[in-house]
Design an enzyme around this catalytic site. Sequence first.
Site, PDB file in Angstrom:
ATOM      1  N   HIS A 122      12.030  19.340 -42.196  1.00  0.00           N
ATOM      2  CA  HIS A 122      11.655  20.691 -41.754  1.00  0.00           C
ATOM      3  C   HIS A 122      12.901  21.472 -41.326  1.00  0.00           C
ATOM      4  O   HIS A 122      13.095  22.620 -41.749  1.00  0.00           O
ATOM      5  CB  HIS A 122      10.654  20.600 -40.594  1.00  0.00           C
ATOM      6  N   GLU A 123      13.742  20.862 -40.500  1.00  0.00           N
ATOM      7  CA  GLU A 123      14.934  21.562 -40.010  1.00  0.00           C
ATOM      8  C   GLU A 123      15.902  21.862 -41.163  1.00  0.00           C
ATOM      9  O   GLU A 123      16.493  22.943 -41.211  1.00  0.00           O
ATOM     10  CB  GLU A 123      15.615  20.767 -38.896  1.00  0.00           C
ATOM     11  N   HIS A 126      15.050  25.055 -42.957  1.00  0.00           N
ATOM     12  CA  HIS A 126      15.611  26.305 -42.434  1.00  0.00           C
ATOM     13  C   HIS A 126      16.995  26.562 -43.027  1.00  0.00           C
ATOM     14  O   HIS A 126      17.302  27.688 -43.437  1.00  0.00           O
ATOM     15  CB  HIS A 126      15.716  26.264 -40.907  1.00  0.00           C
ATOM     16  N   ASP A 132       9.837  29.399 -40.431  1.00  0.00           N
ATOM     17  CA  ASP A 132       8.656  28.697 -39.931  1.00  0.00           C
ATOM     18  C   ASP A 132       7.405  29.401 -40.441  1.00  0.00           C
ATOM     19  O   ASP A 132       7.358  30.633 -40.519  1.00  0.00           O
ATOM     20  CB  ASP A 132       8.622  28.705 -38.396  1.00  0.00           C
TER      21      ASP A 132
END
Length: 195
Positions: A122-123, A126, A132
């Site tokens: 997920h990170e 970015h 998000d």
Amino acid sequence: MRMSRFLRAVPALLLGLAFLSTVPPAQADAHTGAGSTASAVRVLRYDATRAAEFRTVMDQAAQVWNASVTNVRLVAGTPADFVVLADNGWPRTSVAGLGRGTIWMGREATAQGYYPLRIATHEIGHILGLPDRRTGRCTDLMSGSSAPVSCTNANPSSAERSEVNANFGGSTPLVEFDKLYIDRPDAAGSLVPAP
């Protein structure tokens, strides 16, 4: 006579196959005319040497992305395009530009039971230009902590994969640069100026 033609054709065939095996896929498409406009694969180096217990999971997350997208490849190394640190806060990412920034693998989320590999992918999402999206669905990697704590899906959805490929193919990413993304479950997601 036929055998000598065959024997003369074999070296030419082998030479042609050797050439094709050395051409990267994007270039192979350009040479054969297959597919759409070819684009170079962008290599991003990351430094997870200060990620403490999350170093291995960051390497695994990089491999998840490498298996999922075609326009970008993540490799461990320096000088790094993005760095990964460990601390006791909530996981967060400061995005300096497409493919550049800092990830903090905060222990607070894993202490609450969130899956470390999902957090790491997920990170990295970015860094790859994804914002998000608090959909609450486990199938959406960028739903982050809005998905249940029991969610262990660490793979980007087909839409997320397509968006990353588009970002590294020349599209404008939807992620905001020079911002810090914090995806705490007790907030609607935080987007604050980068430190």
